[in-house]
Design an enzyme around this catalytic site. Structure first.
Site, short mmCIF file in Angstrom:
data_model
loop_
_atom_site.label_atom_id
_atom_site.label_comp_id
_atom_site.label_asym_id
_atom_site.label_seq_id
_atom_site.Cartn_x
_atom_site.Cartn_y
_atom_site.Cartn_z
N LYS A 165 86.98 29.64 99.00
CA LYS A 165 87.03 29.39 100.47
C LYS A 165 85.58 29.33 101.05
O LYS A 165 84.99 30.37 100.89
CB LYS A 165 88.03 30.42 101.04
CG LYS A 165 88.22 30.07 102.48
CD LYS A 165 89.32 31.22 102.97
CE LYS A 165 89.92 30.74 104.24
NZ LYS A 165 90.52 31.48 104.85
N GLU A 174 65.48 38.43 86.11
CA GLU A 174 64.48 39.32 86.94
C GLU A 174 64.93 40.74 86.53
O GLU A 174 64.24 41.56 86.89
CB GLU A 174 64.54 38.89 88.39
CG GLU A 174 63.80 37.77 88.82
CD GLU A 174 63.99 37.58 90.09
OE1 GLU A 174 63.00 38.07 91.01
OE2 GLU A 174 64.80 36.64 90.65
N THR A 178 99.46 32.03 106.16
CA THR A 178 99.49 31.12 107.22
C THR A 178 100.58 30.19 107.20
O THR A 178 101.20 29.40 108.02
CB THR A 178 98.26 30.53 107.47
OG1 THR A 178 97.17 31.69 107.87
CG2 THR A 178 98.25 29.74 108.88
N THR A 184 95.32 32.03 102.48
CA THR A 184 94.12 31.22 101.86
C THR A 184 92.84 32.50 101.75
O THR A 184 92.01 32.15 101.08
CB THR A 184 93.59 30.33 102.70
OG1 THR A 184 93.24 30.72 104.02
CG2 THR A 184 94.64 29.05 102.77
N ASP A 185 92.97 33.61 102.53
CA ASP A 185 91.75 34.48 102.32
C ASP A 185 91.46 34.88 101.00
O ASP A 185 90.45 34.93 100.81
CB ASP A 185 92.08 35.66 103.30
CG ASP A 185 91.96 35.39 104.82
OD1 ASP A 185 91.84 34.13 105.14
OD2 ASP A 185 92.19 36.38 105.52
N TYR A 212 98.57 33.93 115.75
CA TYR A 212 99.90 33.56 115.07
C TYR A 212 100.33 34.74 114.11
O TYR A 212 99.40 35.72 113.90
CB TYR A 212 99.86 32.44 114.23
CG TYR A 212 98.96 32.49 112.89
CD1 TYR A 212 97.67 32.37 113.01
CD2 TYR A 212 99.42 33.07 111.71
CE1 TYR A 212 96.81 32.41 111.82
CE2 TYR A 212 98.75 33.10 110.72
CZ TYR A 212 97.39 32.90 110.68
OH TYR A 212 96.55 33.06 109.68
#
Ligand code: GLU
Length: 358
Positions: free
Chosen positions: A194, A315, A42, A121-122, A55
């Site tokens: 994120k 567990e 982006t 950023t993903d 975009y």
């Protein structure tokens, strides 16, 4: 004092002054050299208007990105290279390897003081963590992106880029491993994640806190990441062209074990379970995971929960079933570490130790 002595004192003093001036001015002219490796995202995205969320990623060149940041050329001499041009949902191990190898070529050079990687950023946390494990230098490597495209009202990319370059030129950033600078915060690659799909304030380092704060080229540092990274890391990808397949299987109520079996049948060498709670899964999935482990597929139990660690033998009987607990690593970073770990034969116990060290 004799006249000749007075002259030599004056000459001496003038020499000190001129040497002092020379070193001050040469310090000023020796701006650090930073290379920007652009991968898309982006930060390089453009929309048709300033107020629309749609975009196209990677539409803006490095020069245009840098030109949009007033004053940044006072911080450093900047060169750019376009290594890839993808939204980071399309980030691949191939591109990560390409970026890592280029960084390892550039950083040994005397005229390169640091690297800034622009990235969507993903999956930024995955590339940052990968580079943290395979870059072989103490010089700063800083990832940066933005949540708003360059054409948006109040685009966040320009200030993020300014701050990232400000962190990359800061000698205090050396030796901290790969850093991420977003929205004024400096994160360690190991700890950030994120947390919001759309907010500008998306990255958090919830368990360990921030490395520091970046403000217009002035940085405060609070914490040095305690894990092994970069020059202390044993992982070397210089001759690696492909990484072993590791899948992530998401845990939930009434989870089907079929995806675990499908991963094994499709050639996965490792499986990370994004388990419920403390890396748990239902009985049918535990059985499938144990079958996978018996076939030599390394199973790591991580968690879909945002906070906390996954501990051994809480567990789930990891010792009996041959599993690894992810400790602090979330599923996506567990996958990166496991892929690198599987580059050579290792015992499950050795892989567990890697999860405690990196
Ligand atoms: N999907 C985009 C990417 O990761 C959007 C996220 C961003 O860059 O902010 O490249």
């Amino acid at each position: 004092m004799k006249r000749s002595q007075r002259i030599s004192v004056a000459v001496f003093l003038s020499l000190i002054v001129s040497v002092g001036c020379e070193s001050a001015s040469s310090n000023q002219s020796r701006k650090p050299n930073i290379v920007i490796l652009a991968t898309g995202g982006t930060i390089a995205g453009a929309g048709a208007t300033g107020t629309q969320s749609a975009y196209t990623s990677g539409a803006v060149t490095i020069d245009a990105m840098v030109d949009a940041v007033p004053g940044v050329k006072d911080l450093a001499n900047i060169k750019g290279e376009q290594v890839a041009n993808v939204g980071s949902q399309d980030m691949s191990f191939d591109i990560m390897l390409k970026v890592a190898k280029r960084i390892n070529e550039l950083l040994p050079k005397k005229d390169v003081d640091g690297i800034v990687v622009t990235h969507g950023t993903d999956t930024m946390e995955e590339t940052a963590y990968f580079l943290n494990l395979v870059v072989k230098s103490d010089k700063p490597v800083v990832l940066v992106g933005s949540m708003r495209p360059s054409t948006a009202v109040s685009a966040d990319g320009p200030l993020n880029l300014y701050n990232a370059i400000g962190v990359a030129v800061d000698p205090k950033s050396r030796g901290l491993g790969v850093l991420v600078v977003m929205n004024d915060w400096i994160h360690a690659a190991h700890s950030l994640t994120k947390t919001s799909t759309t907010d500008v304030q998306t990255f958090m380092s919830p368990l360990r806190g921030l490395v520091g704060i970046a403000a217009y080229g002035h940085n405060d540092y609070y914490n040095a990441p305690p894990w092994k990274h970069t020059t202390k890391s044993e992982f070397d990808v210089s001759n690696v062209t492909k990484l072993p397949r590791v899948d992530i299987v998401f845990g939930c109520a009434d989870m089907s074990p079929d995806l675990i079996d499908a991963s094994v049948n499709n050639g996965a060498k490792g499986i990370v379970i994004a388990g419920v709670g403390n890396g748990n899964m239902n009985k049918a999935s535990l059985d499938a995971a144990e079958r996978a482990a018996k076939k030599g597929v390394v199973v790591v139990r991580s968690s879909r929960v945002a906070l906390g660690t996954v501990g051994r033998n809480v567990e789930v009987k990891d010792d009996d079933m041959g599993f690894v607990a992810s400790d602090e690593l979330n599923p996506q970073k567990s996958r990166i570490l496991l892929s690198l770990a599987l580059l050579k034969p290792r015992q499950v116990s050795q892989i567990q130790d890697l999860f405690y060290s990196y």
